[in-house]
Design an enzyme around this catalytic site. Structure first.
Site, PDB file in Angstrom:
ATOM      1  N   LYS A  44     -53.029  26.897 -21.858  1.00  6.95           N
ATOM      2  CA  LYS A  44     -52.203  25.764 -21.410  1.00  6.95           C
ATOM      3  C   LYS A  44     -50.802  25.707 -22.024  1.00  6.95           C
ATOM      4  O   LYS A  44     -50.185  24.646 -22.117  1.00  6.95           O
ATOM      5  CB  LYS A  44     -52.927  24.410 -21.662  1.00  6.95           C
ATOM      6  CG  LYS A  44     -54.361  24.360 -21.218  1.00  6.95           C
ATOM      7  CD  LYS A  44     -54.624  25.001 -19.883  1.00  6.95           C
ATOM      8  CE  LYS A  44     -53.943  24.329 -18.718  1.00  6.95           C
ATOM      9  NZ  LYS A  44     -54.101  25.176 -17.482  1.00  6.95           N
ATOM     10  N   HIS A  99     -55.483  35.476 -23.933  1.00  8.35           N
ATOM     11  CA  HIS A  99     -55.382  34.364 -24.893  1.00  8.35           C
ATOM     12  C   HIS A  99     -55.949  34.810 -26.244  1.00  8.35           C
ATOM     13  O   HIS A  99     -56.414  33.985 -27.023  1.00  8.35           O
ATOM     14  CB  HIS A  99     -56.233  33.178 -24.418  1.00  8.35           C
ATOM     15  CG  HIS A  99     -55.750  32.463 -23.198  1.00  8.35           C
ATOM     16  ND1 HIS A  99     -54.436  32.143 -22.971  1.00  8.35           N
ATOM     17  CD2 HIS A  99     -56.434  31.963 -22.134  1.00  8.35           C
ATOM     18  CE1 HIS A  99     -54.339  31.485 -21.823  1.00  8.35           C
ATOM     19  NE2 HIS A  99     -55.525  31.366 -21.289  1.00  8.35           N
ATOM     20  N   SER A 129     -52.898  18.943 -21.380  1.00  6.53           N
ATOM     21  CA  SER A 129     -53.034  19.865 -20.257  1.00  6.53           C
ATOM     22  C   SER A 129     -54.434  20.492 -20.265  1.00  6.53           C
ATOM     23  O   SER A 129     -55.086  20.633 -19.213  1.00  6.53           O
ATOM     24  CB  SER A 129     -51.946  20.946 -20.366  1.00  6.53           C
ATOM     25  OG  SER A 129     -52.028  21.850 -19.301  1.00  6.53           O
TER      26      SER A 129
END
Ligand code: A3P
Length: 287
Positions: A44, A99, A129
């Protein structure tokens, strides 16, 4: 935290796509090419935005590829089995996405000339988010409440682990010439300048018109209209479009409409404690 997840070296990953085997391969066997470009983020933080920007830069501002090929095929998530196969078949220079925390990033990267673009964002906006995203993205598991998610985030009990650990881990590599750090806030404030800076880092010379095209095609509005990056092509079992929108607000400071005063104070205390050793000045600086 969803009921089911994949755990690899103490970090939890969404299941369905990731597996211990694919993560093991990504860390230990992934063959890094010297001209690879890795787009790395904590969730995010602007991952998909950066895919669009980098993809457009690599194509000299020509938006045809961005508008006709899914972002997951242009910039594969190589920690997944499918992403590994896609990455393997991609021509160079490859754009790759993940990530991963630094401690489980492909070992071969550290012996290569490949580049990393690491995007970070105000953690309070990341939290907000992430909360909304978890409601619509089925493998992430619907949060019990905002407050419950708030506490899980601060404790690092969310998929991909602690934001604080991710950021402090990667920032230890600051100063290396093949790693570029940029914030979501900087992209918002000056997308054109950011694109120019990224071009210099990548050794790409784009003329004014090409840079204008990157900026236009990577705008929030253009991305909302582009089915190749707005997540609407994902099946309902993965992304339930009735429960939210992936390109949700695209603004800085949305945390102010979500945090109570008590949550804001609690966040500031945790931030100061966990980030105290970092000398970095960020555009946000809570507290
Ligand atoms: P919000 O939920 O705050 O709107 P990621 O790609 O890492 O999952 O990050 C998603 C976040 O980046 C979402 O934030 C999304 O709206 C925002 N984003 C994506 N593209 C953007 C753009 N072109 N401009 C601004 N924000 C963008």
């Amino acid at each position: 935290m969803p009921a089911q997840y994949v755990q690899y070296k103490r970090i939890k990953f969404p299941c369905g796509y990731n597996s211990v085997e694919s993560l093991q391969v990504a860390e230990n066997e992934f063959q890094v090419r010297d001209d690879d470009i890795f787009n790395v983020t904590y969730p995010k933080s602007g991952t998909v935005w950066m895919i669009e920007i980098l993809s457009l830069i690599l194509n000299e501002g020509n938006p045809v590829l961005n508008q006709s090929v899914l972002n997951s095929l242009r910039a594969p998530w190589f920690t997944t089995q499918l992403g590994l196969e896609t990455a393997h078949d991609l021509p160079s220079p490859r754009l790759l996405t993940c990530h991963l925390p630094v401690q489980i990033f492909p070992k071969a990267f550290f012996r290569s000339k490949a580049k990393v673009v690491y995007t970070l964002r105000d953690p309070r906006d990341v939290l907000v988010s992430y909360y909304h995203f978890s409601k619509m993205c089925i493998p992430f598991g619907e949060p019990k409440s905002f407050n419950h998610f708030f506490e899980s985030f601060l404790n690092g009990e969310v998929l991909f682990g602690s934001w604080f650990d991710h950021i402090t881990g990667w920032l230890k590599l600051k100063g290396k010439s093949n790693i570029f750090f940029i914030t979501y806030e900087r992209l918002q404030q000056d997308l054109r300048g950011s694109v120019e800076h990224l071009c210099r880092f990548l050794g790409k010379e784009l003329d004014e018109a090409a840079i204008t095209s990157v900026v236009q095609n990577a705008s929030f509005e253009a991305m909302q209209k582009n089915n190749m990056c707005n997540s609407t092509m994902l099946p309902k079992e993965v992304m339930d479009q009735e429960k939210g929108t992936f390109l949700r607000k695209g603004i800085c400071g949305d945390w102010k409409t979500h945090f109570t005063v008590a949550q804001s104070e609690c966040f500031d205390r945790a931030y100061q404690e966990k980030m105290q050793d970092l000398k970095e000045i960020f555009p946000w600086q809570p507290g």
